[in-house]
Design a protein around this motif. Structure first.
Motif, PDB file in Angstrom:
ATOM      1  N   LEU A  82     -10.164 -16.064  21.321  1.00 41.01           N
ATOM      2  CA  LEU A  82      -9.614 -16.743  20.150  1.00 41.01           C
ATOM      3  C   LEU A  82      -9.572 -15.793  18.950  1.00 41.01           C
ATOM      4  CD1 LEU A  82      -9.952 -20.234  18.877  1.00 41.01           C
ATOM      5  CD2 LEU A  82     -10.631 -18.409  17.350  1.00 41.01           C
ATOM      6  N   VAL A  83     -10.619 -15.041  18.740  1.00 45.74           N
ATOM      7  CA  VAL A  83     -10.655 -14.098  17.617  1.00 45.74           C
ATOM      8  C   VAL A  83      -9.556 -13.053  17.771  1.00 45.74           C
ATOM      9  CG1 VAL A  83     -12.013 -12.303  16.474  1.00 45.74           C
ATOM     10  CG2 VAL A  83     -13.088 -14.462  17.113  1.00 45.74           C
ATOM     11  N   GLU A  84      -9.366 -12.582  18.983  1.00 44.00           N
ATOM     12  CA  GLU A  84      -8.305 -11.595  19.228  1.00 44.00           C
ATOM     13  C   GLU A  84      -6.943 -12.174  18.868  1.00 44.00           C
ATOM     14  OE1 GLU A  84      -6.176  -9.792  23.130  1.00 44.00           O
ATOM     15  OE2 GLU A  84      -8.364  -9.662  23.122  1.00 44.00           O
ATOM     16  N   ILE A  85      -6.707 -13.406  19.264  1.00 38.75           N
ATOM     17  CA  ILE A  85      -5.436 -14.068  18.957  1.00 38.75           C
ATOM     18  C   ILE A  85      -5.301 -14.245  17.446  1.00 38.75           C
ATOM     19  CG2 ILE A  85      -4.100 -16.198  19.237  1.00 38.75           C
ATOM     20  CD1 ILE A  85      -5.550 -16.408  22.057  1.00 38.75           C
ATOM     21  N   LEU A  86      -6.361 -14.677  16.785  1.00 39.15           N
ATOM     22  CA  LEU A  86      -6.321 -14.849  15.338  1.00 39.15           C
ATOM     23  C   LEU A  86      -6.036 -13.520  14.637  1.00 39.15           C
ATOM     24  CD1 LEU A  86      -6.607 -16.487  12.745  1.00 39.15           C
ATOM     25  CD2 LEU A  86      -9.088 -16.157  12.909  1.00 39.15           C
ATOM     26  N   GLN A  87      -6.673 -12.453  15.089  1.00 41.33           N
ATOM     27  CA  GLN A  87      -6.423 -11.145  14.484  1.00 41.33           C
ATOM     28  C   GLN A  87      -4.959 -10.736  14.645  1.00 41.33           C
ATOM     29  OE1 GLN A  87      -9.706  -9.177  16.565  1.00 41.33           O
ATOM     30  NE2 GLN A  87     -10.555  -8.624  14.564  1.00 41.33           N
ATOM     31  N   ASN A  88      -4.383 -10.996  15.819  1.00 46.05           N
ATOM     32  CA  ASN A  88      -2.965 -10.689  16.032  1.00 46.05           C
ATOM     33  C   ASN A  88      -2.081 -11.493  15.092  1.00 46.05           C
ATOM     34  OD1 ASN A  88      -3.519  -8.813  18.050  1.00 46.05           O
ATOM     35  ND2 ASN A  88      -3.319 -10.309  19.692  1.00 46.05           N
ATOM     36  N   VAL A  89      -2.414 -12.760  14.922  1.00 42.03           N
ATOM     37  CA  VAL A  89      -1.644 -13.628  14.021  1.00 42.03           C
ATOM     38  C   VAL A  89      -1.769 -13.123  12.582  1.00 42.03           C
ATOM     39  CG1 VAL A  89      -1.526 -15.957  13.037  1.00 42.03           C
ATOM     40  CG2 VAL A  89      -1.724 -15.666  15.515  1.00 42.03           C
ATOM     41  N   MET A  90      -2.970 -12.758  12.177  1.00 45.24           N
ATOM     42  CA  MET A  90      -3.154 -12.236  10.814  1.00 45.24           C
ATOM     43  C   MET A  90      -2.423 -10.909  10.634  1.00 45.24           C
ATOM     44  SD  MET A  90      -7.045 -13.391   9.702  1.00 45.24           S
ATOM     45  CE  MET A  90      -7.909 -12.558  11.049  1.00 45.24           C
ATOM     46  N   ASP A  91      -2.408 -10.074  11.660  1.00 47.37           N
ATOM     47  CA  ASP A  91      -1.633  -8.822  11.601  1.00 47.37           C
ATOM     48  C   ASP A  91      -0.150  -9.125  11.386  1.00 47.37           C
ATOM     49  OD1 ASP A  91      -3.793  -7.104  11.953  1.00 47.37           O
ATOM     50  OD2 ASP A  91      -3.477  -6.860  14.114  1.00 47.37           O
ATOM     51  N   LEU A 111      -9.512  -7.694   4.617  1.00 49.13           N
ATOM     52  CA  LEU A 111      -9.548  -9.123   4.282  1.00 49.13           C
ATOM     53  C   LEU A 111      -9.707  -9.972   5.544  1.00 49.13           C
ATOM     54  CD1 LEU A 111      -6.868  -9.237   1.456  1.00 49.13           C
ATOM     55  CD2 LEU A 111      -9.359  -9.005   1.260  1.00 49.13           C
ATOM     56  N   GLN A 112      -9.117  -9.518   6.633  1.00 46.22           N
ATOM     57  CA  GLN A 112      -9.344 -10.197   7.912  1.00 46.22           C
ATOM     58  C   GLN A 112     -10.841 -10.197   8.230  1.00 46.22           C
ATOM     59  OE1 GLN A 112      -7.009  -8.887  11.298  1.00 46.22           O
ATOM     60  NE2 GLN A 112      -5.243  -8.425  10.001  1.00 46.22           N
ATOM     61  N   ASN A 113     -11.471  -9.045   8.051  1.00 45.32           N
ATOM     62  CA  ASN A 113     -12.904  -8.933   8.342  1.00 45.32           C
ATOM     63  C   ASN A 113     -13.741  -9.823   7.440  1.00 45.32           C
ATOM     64  OD1 ASN A 113     -12.614  -7.203  10.502  1.00 45.32           O
ATOM     65  ND2 ASN A 113     -12.882  -5.352   9.275  1.00 45.32           N
ATOM     66  N   ARG A 114     -13.375  -9.923   6.179  1.00 45.74           N
ATOM     67  CA  ARG A 114     -14.110 -10.806   5.256  1.00 45.74           C
ATOM     68  C   ARG A 114     -14.006 -12.260   5.726  1.00 45.74           C
ATOM     69  NH1 ARG A 114     -12.767 -10.570  -0.724  1.00 45.74           N
ATOM     70  NH2 ARG A 114     -14.656 -11.836  -0.776  1.00 45.74           N
ATOM     71  N   PHE A 115     -12.812 -12.652   6.156  1.00 44.63           N
ATOM     72  CA  PHE A 115     -12.607 -14.020   6.628  1.00 44.63           C
ATOM     73  C   PHE A 115     -13.387 -14.263   7.916  1.00 44.63           C
ATOM     74  CE2 PHE A 115      -9.663 -17.205   8.732  1.00 44.63           C
ATOM     75  CZ  PHE A 115     -10.131 -18.286   8.011  1.00 44.63           C
ATOM     76  N   LEU A 116     -13.280 -13.343   8.852  1.00 42.48           N
ATOM     77  CA  LEU A 116     -14.008 -13.485  10.114  1.00 42.48           C
ATOM     78  C   LEU A 116     -15.514 -13.528   9.884  1.00 42.48           C
ATOM     79  CD1 LEU A 116     -11.902 -11.120  12.395  1.00 42.48           C
ATOM     80  CD2 LEU A 116     -11.924 -13.624  12.410  1.00 42.48           C
ATOM     81  N   ALA A 117     -15.995 -12.795   8.894  1.00 39.99           N
ATOM     82  CA  ALA A 117     -17.428 -12.813   8.573  1.00 39.99           C
ATOM     83  C   ALA A 117     -17.866 -14.195   8.084  1.00 39.99           C
ATOM     84  CB  ALA A 117     -17.749 -11.745   7.527  1.00 39.99           C
TER      85      ALA A 117
END
Length: 165
Positions: A130-139, A147-153
């Motif tokens: 799921l995180v991988e998919i979310l990262q792709n979507v955010m990309d 900012l992706q990392n801040r959100f994931l944190a």
């Protein structure tokens, strides 16, 4: 890895007597009553509006959550988790959760993370997918990596409430 929390995050327990016909307006199936509270979102919102703006405000967050739902419900690694779930409710509450945490002016009306993910059998590998998919979507939305990392944190501590085994 960190974000599957949001994953089933909004998946609600649907009562056994709920029909397959959803609400005529929202398409959502009925659920047993629960206490609505922004604390159920699993994280405190960011301060200020920097994150909300970076994610494109409510419209950008809506695109991200819509594309995330498409991704997680069609990815062969995790699509089984979502079969038979209320995808209309998932889409809405995932948007509310992200919007609330990013401080874009939303309230979260879903269940707490532990209740929302109860009995889904979610494993760490599912969360990682799921995180991988979310990262792709955010990309795809051109969200800066930092900012992706801040959100994931913000989402990461929810892991214990989301992963069953």
């Amino acid at each position: 890895m960190l974000l599957s929390l949001a994953l089933a995050l909004s998946l609600q327990d649907v009562p056994a007597n709920a029909g397959l016909v959803g609400d005529s307006v929202t398409g959502e199936l009925s659920v047993d009553p629960y206490q609505q509270d922004n604390a159920n979102a699993g994280a405190k919102p960011f301060e200020g509006d920097k994150m909300a703006k970076a994610f494109g405000g409510k419209e950008g967050i809506k695109r991200i959550t819509d594309n995330l739902v498409v991704g997680i419900t069609s990815d062969p690694r995790i699509e089984e988790i979502f079969k038979g779930q209320d995808i209309a409710r998932l889409r809405r509450t995932l948007f509310e959760q992200f919007c609330y945490i990013l401080n874009a002016g939303c309230n979260y009306t879903g269940r707490d993370m532990r209740s929302a993910h109860k009995n889904l059998g979610t494993q760490m590998a599912d969360l990682n997918a799921l995180v991988e998919i979310l990262q792709n979507v955010m990309d795809e939305e051109n969200i800066a990596f930092s900012l992706q990392n801040r959100f994931l944190a913000k989402l990461a501590p929810m892991k214990d409430d989301v992963v069953d085994r």
